[in-house]
Design a protein around this motif. Structure first.
Motif, short mmCIF file in Angstrom:
data_model
loop_
_atom_site.label_atom_id
_atom_site.label_comp_id
_atom_site.label_asym_id
_atom_site.label_seq_id
_atom_site.Cartn_x
_atom_site.Cartn_y
_atom_site.Cartn_z
N VAL A 1 0.89 -1.15 0.00
CA VAL A 1 0.00 0.00 0.00
C VAL A 1 0.93 1.21 0.00
O VAL A 1 1.67 1.42 0.95
N MET A 2 0.93 1.95 -1.11
CA MET A 2 1.88 3.05 -1.27
C MET A 2 1.17 4.39 -1.41
O MET A 2 0.05 4.46 -1.89
N ASP A 3 1.88 5.42 -1.04
CA ASP A 3 1.41 6.79 -1.18
C ASP A 3 2.13 7.40 -2.37
O ASP A 3 3.34 7.60 -2.33
N GLY A 4 1.41 7.66 -3.44
CA GLY A 4 2.03 8.22 -4.66
C GLY A 4 1.98 9.72 -4.73
O GLY A 4 2.33 10.30 -5.77
N SER A 5 1.59 10.38 -3.66
CA SER A 5 1.42 11.84 -3.72
C SER A 5 2.74 12.58 -3.89
O SER A 5 2.74 13.74 -4.30
N GLN A 6 3.87 11.93 -3.60
CA GLN A 6 5.17 12.60 -3.75
C GLN A 6 5.91 12.20 -5.02
O GLN A 6 7.10 12.47 -5.15
N VAL A 7 5.22 11.53 -5.96
CA VAL A 7 5.83 11.17 -7.23
C VAL A 7 5.54 12.28 -8.23
O VAL A 7 4.38 12.59 -8.50
N SER B 1 6.72 14.32 -12.12
CA SER B 1 6.99 13.92 -13.50
C SER B 1 8.44 13.48 -13.72
O SER B 1 8.68 12.52 -14.45
N ASN B 2 9.42 14.14 -13.09
CA ASN B 2 10.80 13.73 -13.30
C ASN B 2 11.15 12.45 -12.54
O ASN B 2 12.24 11.90 -12.71
N ASP B 3 10.23 11.92 -11.73
CA ASP B 3 10.44 10.64 -11.04
C ASP B 3 9.92 9.45 -11.86
O ASP B 3 10.22 8.30 -11.54
N VAL B 4 9.13 9.74 -12.89
CA VAL B 4 8.41 8.67 -13.59
C VAL B 4 9.35 7.69 -14.29
O VAL B 4 9.23 6.48 -14.12
N LEU B 5 10.31 8.18 -15.09
CA LEU B 5 11.19 7.27 -15.82
C LEU B 5 12.00 6.37 -14.88
O LEU B 5 12.01 5.14 -15.08
N PRO B 6 12.67 6.91 -13.84
CA PRO B 6 13.38 6.01 -12.92
C PRO B 6 12.43 5.00 -12.24
O PRO B 6 12.80 3.84 -12.03
N LEU B 7 11.22 5.42 -11.91
CA LEU B 7 10.25 4.51 -11.29
C LEU B 7 9.88 3.38 -12.24
O LEU B 7 9.86 2.21 -11.86
N LEU B 8 9.61 3.72 -13.51
CA LEU B 8 9.27 2.70 -14.50
C LEU B 8 10.42 1.71 -14.69
O LEU B 8 10.20 0.50 -14.82
N GLN B 9 11.65 2.22 -14.68
CA GLN B 9 12.82 1.33 -14.83
C GLN B 9 12.93 0.37 -13.64
O GLN B 9 13.21 -0.81 -13.81
N ARG B 10 12.70 0.88 -12.43
CA ARG B 10 12.78 0.03 -11.24
C ARG B 10 11.68 -1.04 -11.25
O ARG B 10 11.90 -2.19 -10.86
#
Length: 195
Positions: free
Chosen positions: A156-162, A164-173
């Motif tokens: 259960v995650m809180d995405g409120s601190q993600v 636009s510049n976090d998206v690519l690294p998140l997708l890679q992980r």
């Protein structure tokens, strides 16, 4: 961030204690044994208590809690003892895989059905005989071959601190996670993804 683990057996008959013979037309309750991390903090015990977090001594019944809906439907009561009869083709030529005596020690309902802890509507867990994770890993695995029918892990995650510049690294992980998991557990599936 909250990690929740949920594991359960296939659904098998819940039979009276002692010898039991199936006869055609007989209604038999089927259920799964299941364990869910953190369950005790997210349910309200209406009657009885939560199972002890331990494996029962050899020959003693496994303590379980059942939902209020199961109790209403089956008329099972706190203190009742049944047999969880894992078997193949139990209603034809029964090949018993393992029998575990189970004792109902509590009846539960969700404290908050809307809580993000529940990956699905809590009503989907109405037919589960819940036990502590330790008991599933011990008594259930010892007495039933291939006891694990399905297992889920979810965060259960809180995405409120993600941003636009976090998206690519998140997708890679996430891609690395999926690839690594598939190498270790070929049948694993990511059902709900942040992607």
């Amino acid at each position: 961030l909250q990690l929740v683990r949920y594991i359960k057996t296939d659904a098998y008959p819940i039979l009276p204690p002692g010898d039991f013979k199936f006869t055609p037309g007989m209604k038999v309750m089927r259920s799964s044994l299941g364990a869910m991390s953190g369950l005790q903090a997210h349910i309200r015990i209406l009657e009885g208590q939560f199972p002890k977090d331990q494996n029962p001594p050899e020959g003693e019944a496994l303590e379980v809690v059942i939902s209020q809906q199961m109790a209403d439907y089956t008329k099972f009561k706190v203190g009742d003892i049944y047999q969880f009869a894992a078997s193949k083709g139990w209603f034809l030529k029964s090949e018993v895989l393992g029998k575990i005596p189970v004792k109902i020690v509590g009846i539960w309902k969700p404290s908050d059905p809307e809580d993000s802890y529940w990956i699905a509507d809590p009503a989907r867990y109405n037919d589960i005989l819940f036990i502590p994770e330790k008991a599933f890993a011990g008594s259930v695995n010892k007495n039933i071959p291939e006891a694990v029918f399905s297992a889920y892990w979810y965060f259960v995650m809180d995405g409120s601190q993600v941003y636009s510049n976090d998206v690519l690294p998140l997708l890679q992980r996430i891609h690395v996670l999926e690839t690594t998991a598939a190498e270790k557990l070929p049948k694993i599936k990511l059902r709900i993804s942040p992607v």
